[in-house]
Design an enzyme around this catalytic site. Structure first.
Site, PDB file in Angstrom:
ATOM      1  N   CYS A   1      -8.089  -1.944   3.982  1.00 49.45           N
ATOM      2  CA  CYS A   1      -7.889  -3.184   4.735  1.00 49.45           C
ATOM      3  C   CYS A   1      -9.083  -3.549   5.608  1.00 49.45           C
ATOM      4  O   CYS A   1      -9.113  -4.628   6.170  1.00 49.45           O
ATOM      5  CB  CYS A   1      -6.624  -3.100   5.567  1.00 49.45           C
ATOM      6  SG  CYS A   1      -6.454  -1.553   6.430  1.00 49.45           S
TER       7      CYS A   1
ATOM      8  N   GLU B   1     -15.527 -11.455   4.239  1.00 45.67           N
ATOM      9  CA  GLU B   1     -14.405 -11.138   3.347  1.00 45.67           C
ATOM     10  C   GLU B   1     -13.704 -12.397   2.846  1.00 45.67           C
ATOM     11  O   GLU B   1     -13.427 -12.526   1.656  1.00 45.67           O
ATOM     12  CB  GLU B   1     -13.388 -10.243   4.081  1.00 45.67           C
ATOM     13  CG  GLU B   1     -12.242  -9.781   3.186  1.00 45.67           C
ATOM     14  CD  GLU B   1     -11.134  -9.049   3.959  1.00 45.67           C
ATOM     15  OE1 GLU B   1     -10.840  -9.436   5.102  1.00 45.67           O
ATOM     16  OE2 GLU B   1     -10.558  -8.108   3.401  1.00 45.67           O
TER      17      GLU B   1
ATOM     18  N   GLU C   1       2.169   1.825  -3.423  1.00 45.17           N
ATOM     19  CA  GLU C   1       1.087   2.359  -4.260  1.00 45.17           C
ATOM     20  C   GLU C   1       0.868   3.851  -3.956  1.00 45.17           C
ATOM     21  O   GLU C   1       0.715   4.659  -4.875  1.00 45.17           O
ATOM     22  CB  GLU C   1      -0.190   1.560  -3.956  1.00 45.17           C
ATOM     23  CG  GLU C   1      -1.268   1.712  -4.992  1.00 45.17           C
ATOM     24  CD  GLU C   1      -2.547   0.987  -4.565  1.00 45.17           C
ATOM     25  OE1 GLU C   1      -2.512   0.156  -3.634  1.00 45.17           O
ATOM     26  OE2 GLU C   1      -3.587   1.295  -5.171  1.00 45.17           O
TER      27      GLU C   1
ATOM     28  N   SER D   1      -7.042   2.016  -2.231  1.00 48.25           N
ATOM     29  CA  SER D   1      -5.885   1.210  -2.607  1.00 48.25           C
ATOM     30  C   SER D   1      -6.361  -0.152  -3.094  1.00 48.25           C
ATOM     31  O   SER D   1      -7.382  -0.669  -2.640  1.00 48.25           O
ATOM     32  CB  SER D   1      -5.001   1.032  -1.373  1.00 48.25           C
ATOM     33  OG  SER D   1      -4.152  -0.070  -1.530  1.00 48.25           O
TER      34      SER D   1
ATOM     35  N   CYS E   1     -10.348  -1.444  14.775  1.00 46.29           N
ATOM     36  CA  CYS E   1     -10.612  -2.874  15.047  1.00 46.29           C
ATOM     37  C   CYS E   1     -10.742  -3.199  16.533  1.00 46.29           C
ATOM     38  O   CYS E   1     -11.382  -4.179  16.891  1.00 46.29           O
ATOM     39  CB  CYS E   1      -9.500  -3.729  14.474  1.00 46.29           C
ATOM     40  SG  CYS E   1      -9.518  -3.741  12.708  1.00 46.29           S
TER      41      CYS E   1
ATOM     42  N   GLU F   1       0.836  -1.202   0.000  1.00 42.16           N
ATOM     43  CA  GLU F   1       0.000   0.000   0.000  1.00 42.16           C
ATOM     44  C   GLU F   1       0.875   1.258   0.000  1.00 42.16           C
ATOM     45  O   GLU F   1       0.560   2.242  -0.667  1.00 42.16           O
ATOM     46  CB  GLU F   1      -0.903  -0.021   1.234  1.00 42.16           C
ATOM     47  CG  GLU F   1      -2.152   0.827   1.094  1.00 42.16           C
ATOM     48  CD  GLU F   1      -3.136   0.545   2.227  1.00 42.16           C
ATOM     49  OE1 GLU F   1      -4.086  -0.208   2.003  1.00 42.16           O
ATOM     50  OE2 GLU F   1      -2.937   1.075   3.331  1.00 42.16           O
TER      51      GLU F   1
ATOM     52  N   LYS G   1     -14.944  -9.857   8.526  1.00 43.33           N
ATOM     53  CA  LYS G   1     -13.856 -10.721   8.050  1.00 43.33           C
ATOM     54  C   LYS G   1     -14.381 -12.101   7.646  1.00 43.33           C
ATOM     55  O   LYS G   1     -13.801 -12.776   6.811  1.00 43.33           O
ATOM     56  CB  LYS G   1     -12.783 -10.872   9.131  1.00 43.33           C
ATOM     57  CG  LYS G   1     -11.984  -9.604   9.391  1.00 43.33           C
ATOM     58  CD  LYS G   1     -10.929  -9.389   8.344  1.00 43.33           C
ATOM     59  CE  LYS G   1     -10.173  -8.094   8.559  1.00 43.33           C
ATOM     60  NZ  LYS G   1      -9.438  -7.693   7.347  1.00 43.33           N
TER      61      LYS G   1
ATOM     62  N   GLU H   1     -13.236 -13.578  -5.205  1.00 40.02           N
ATOM     63  CA  GLU H   1     -11.921 -13.163  -5.707  1.00 40.02           C
ATOM     64  C   GLU H   1     -10.780 -13.620  -4.798  1.00 40.02           C
ATOM     65  O   GLU H   1      -9.617 -13.518  -5.174  1.00 40.02           O
ATOM     66  CB  GLU H   1     -11.874 -11.644  -5.933  1.00 40.02           C
ATOM     67  CG  GLU H   1     -12.058 -10.762  -4.719  1.00 40.02           C
ATOM     68  CD  GLU H   1     -13.519 -10.420  -4.419  1.00 40.02           C
ATOM     69  OE1 GLU H   1     -14.403 -11.218  -4.772  1.00 40.02           O
ATOM     70  OE2 GLU H   1     -13.763  -9.366  -3.806  1.00 40.02           O
TER      71      GLU H   1
HETATM   72 FE1  HC0 Z   1      -8.082  -5.266  11.831  1.00 35.88          FE
HETATM   73 FE2  HC0 Z   1      -6.495  -5.588   9.946  1.00 35.88          FE
HETATM   74  S1  HC0 Z   1      -6.181  -4.082  11.621  1.00 35.88           S
HETATM   75  S2  HC0 Z   1      -8.674  -4.912   9.653  1.00 35.88           S
HETATM   76  O1  HC0 Z   1      -8.692  -3.613  12.210  1.00 35.88           O
HETATM   77  O2  HC0 Z   1      -5.489  -3.688   8.065  1.00 35.88           O
HETATM   78  O3  HC0 Z   1     -10.308  -7.216  11.899  1.00 35.88           O
HETATM   79  O4  HC0 Z   1      -7.123  -6.126  14.526  1.00 35.88           O
HETATM   80  O5  HC0 Z   1      -6.711  -7.912  11.401  1.00 35.88           O
HETATM   81  O6  HC0 Z   1      -6.818  -7.767   7.853  1.00 35.88           O
HETATM   82  O7  HC0 Z   1      -3.702  -6.418  10.380  1.00 35.88           O
HETATM   83  C1  HC0 Z   1      -9.503  -6.431  11.983  1.00 35.88           C
HETATM   84  C2  HC0 Z   1      -7.588  -5.777  13.581  1.00 35.88           C
HETATM   85  C3  HC0 Z   1      -7.003  -6.792  11.217  1.00 35.88           C
HETATM   86  C4  HC0 Z   1      -6.643  -6.915   8.607  1.00 35.88           C
HETATM   87  C5  HC0 Z   1      -4.729  -6.166  10.167  1.00 35.88           C
HETATM   88  C6  HC0 Z   1      -5.932  -4.446   8.714  1.00 35.88           C
END
Ligand code: HC0
Ligand code: SF4
Length: 579
Positions: free
Chosen positions: A308, A370, A285, A328, A512, A282, A367, A375
């Protein structure tokens, strides 16, 4: 100021204070169900609907709901008189009269406000028999909605509409038929839901829960043909201890690793390793787009937005599809870890792709969705097989009868367990962009960054901005957490008013650490602050605090990937977005 008496204690409060707040000020907790106070966001949800918080005001015929009744001079209030307790019991019995009796097997058992208050009130019998609702349970990839358990507190609606501005949930129908649901009572999966999980985090009953993957994990761990590896997100280590009675903000990284090894994982790795990798991709980029912009390329799009957070990705795909070229293309750390594990690590371990199971432990419910996106699959096999939440991990540790508090501290396995301080702070709002700034500064200027702490990027304000000096080039950085705040920054970009070069967005308030899969924090922002402080402590204690200095990341590029944003990186570590 107003003088009044609560439970024989005299006090003085500011005009406009509710009875509930006044009682709290002198340490008297009145039970509540529908009430919710998000102190840092200035949101007080007090529909006065559940009536559990009623109190007796001397001289008044009716009991008053304390959450939305204001204090008046001279009031004499009783919060637990016989009349109050009988009323609360009756209200509770009425609520339970159409509630399913499956507490022993309910996913929320032990963590359910309805159950706790019923227990505290000493409800042993239900004198009313109501009609039972029979809604179809709605299973989405991340969240399960069982509306037979909904008590119409409407906290979820406030989170979804007022905080997140998604508008996926609202009250539909009337009377006994009324329920909180997506429009036309469609399934969540067909709505604009982002799976951020903030509704789940505030639901006081088992009406909204996460999709549970623990049984699948137990089966995989028991299968001798499978090599099961795990990655743990940055924010989990700062909150898992709360499930075992530890103070918010206690770092339990080493105990968590020990617990995962005890559970039977073949290798225990860290999503933080992949967060360092994300910075490489990232950051490259960002610098590429920035250089093109500075060279006058009008086609290049700025600001660059971080990508992310999967709740955030779902949000812009649903709500701002015309802007999907701006974020990104770097995959999230979870989704970078998967292909590296299945294409690089698997070879090193001599394991076939189909025999490797990659599990992630995440503070997040999005997640779960995700990792199922098409993909991120190869011939139908997901790079990350499934994700379990911090709460699910705590349940697994309890099931295995481990005494978490006394577990010895253990280290992650290598090579995918080594990480820097930069990656740890990903879990708190502002952390991703701070980590990116540490690396981008050194790559751009060719100089060593002496002070790695960018204090200006930290904090809990919903929208923040800071200028970072890149040796004469002033980089304008924006940060938003909570989707309502993200929406404001996106609208600025759409209207051509944004002056940022880069923006970090996280869907959940706090980042997070406040994810929908974390131990429930009941809207108390002091818990989030303690979790964030824990991550900054871990960062400070790390020997290496810049992603590009992670020796295993350097080795990964030398042995396998080539260079950041190179051909193989593009194939394995980048993605594209959909309308
Ligand atoms: Fe997060 Fe992550 S920081 S989204 O907030 O970028 O869920 O803890 O794992 O993938 O590393 C959540 C937290 C993660 C991802 C990381 C990011
Ligand atoms: Fe709304 Fe988030 Fe809940 Fe979906 S998960 S209904 S977007 S609060």
């Amino acid at each position: 100021m107003i003088k009044l008496t609560i439970d024989n204690k005299e006090l003085e409060v500011a005009k406009g204070t509710t009875i509930l707040q006044a009682a709290k000020e002198i340490g008297i907790e009145i039970p509540t169900l529908c009430y919710m106070h998000l102190n840092d966001m200035n949101i007080e949800h007090k529909p006065g609907g559940c009536r559990i918080c009623v109190v007796e005001v001397e001289g008044r015929r009716n009991l008053a709901p304390s959450c939305n009744s204001k204090c008046e001079a001279g009031m004499n209030i009783k919060t637990h008189s016989m009349r109050v307790l009988n009323a609360r019991k009756t209200v509770m019995e009425l609520m339970l009269s159409d509630h399913p009796f499956d507490c022993l097997v309910c996913a929320k058992s032990g963590n359910c406000d309805l159950q706790t208050i019923a227990q505290n009130l000493g409800v042993r019998e239900i004198h009313y028999k109501g009609e039972q609702s029979t809604y179809k349970v709605d299973y989405s990839p991340s969240i399960i909605r069982d509306m037979d358990k909904c008590i119409m507190c409407r906290r979820c609606e406030t989170m979804c509409n007022d905080v997140q501005t998604v508008g996926a949930l609202s009250a539909v129908n009337r009377g006994f038929e009324s329920v909180v649901a997506p429009a036309f009572e469609m399934d969540l999966q067909k709505s604009t839901c982002t799976y951020c999980g903030q509704c789940v985090a505030v639901c006081p009953t088992g009406a909204l829960t996460e999709k549970d993957h623990t049984n699948q994990l137990i089966r995989d761990l028991a299968d001798p043909k499978k090599t099961v590896v795990v990655q743990t997100a940055p924010a989990v280590r700062a909150a898992l201890g709360e499930e075992f009675g530890m103070e918010a903000g206690t770092l339990v990284t080493g105990k968590m690793v020990a617990a995962l090894r005890n559970l039977g994982f073949d290798s225990v790795f860290d999503t933080d390793f992949a967060a360092d990798l994300t910075i490489m991709e990232e950051g490259t980029e960002l610098l590429g787009r920035l250089s093109a912009h500075l060279a006058g390329d009008k086609d290049v799009k700025l600001p660059i937005l971080t990508s992310c957070c999967p709740g955030w990705v779902n949000f812009f795909e649903h709500h701002f599809p015309e802007m999907k070229e701006i974020p990104s293309t770097a995959r999230s750390p979870q989704q970078m870890f998967g292909p590296i594990a299945k294409n690089y690590l698997a070879k090193q371990m001599g394991v076939k792709r189909e025999d490797m199971i990659v599990v992630s432990i995440m503070p997040c419910l999005a997640k779960k969705y995700e990792c199922q996106r098409d993909e991120f699959k190869v011939d139908g096999d997901p790079d990350v097989n499934y994700s379990i939440s911090t709460r699910e991990l705590a349940n697994l540790i309890k099931q295995a009868n481990m005494d978490f508090k006394t577990l010895p501290e253990e280290d992650f396995d290598n090579p995918l367990g080594e990480s820097t301080g930069a990656s740890v702070i990903f879990g708190a709002t502002g952390g991703v962009i701070e980590a990116a700034a540490r690396t981008a500064y050194e790559v751009y200027t060719g100089k060593t960054l002496e002070k790695v702490d960018f204090e200006a990027l930290r904090g809990m304000e919903g929208i923040r901005s800071a200028k970072v000096d890149f040796d004469g080039l002033e980089l304008n950085i924006g940060i938003a957490h909570g989707l309502g705040n993200a929406r404001k920054l996106l609208e600025e970009i759409r209207d051509g008013k944004s002056e940022y070069h880069a923006i970090e967005i996280m869907a959940c308030p706090g980042g997070c650490i406040g994810g929908g899969g974390q131990p429930l924090h009941h809207g108390d922002s002091s818990v989030l602050k303690k979790r964030a402080a824990a991550l900054y402590r871990e960062d400070e204690g790390k020997a290496i605090r810049k992603s590009h200095e992670n020796p295993y990341i350097i080795k990964l590029y030398e042995e396998f990937l080539g260079k950041p944003c190179g051909e193989l990186s593009h194939k394995l570590l980048h993605t594209h977005y959909f309308d």
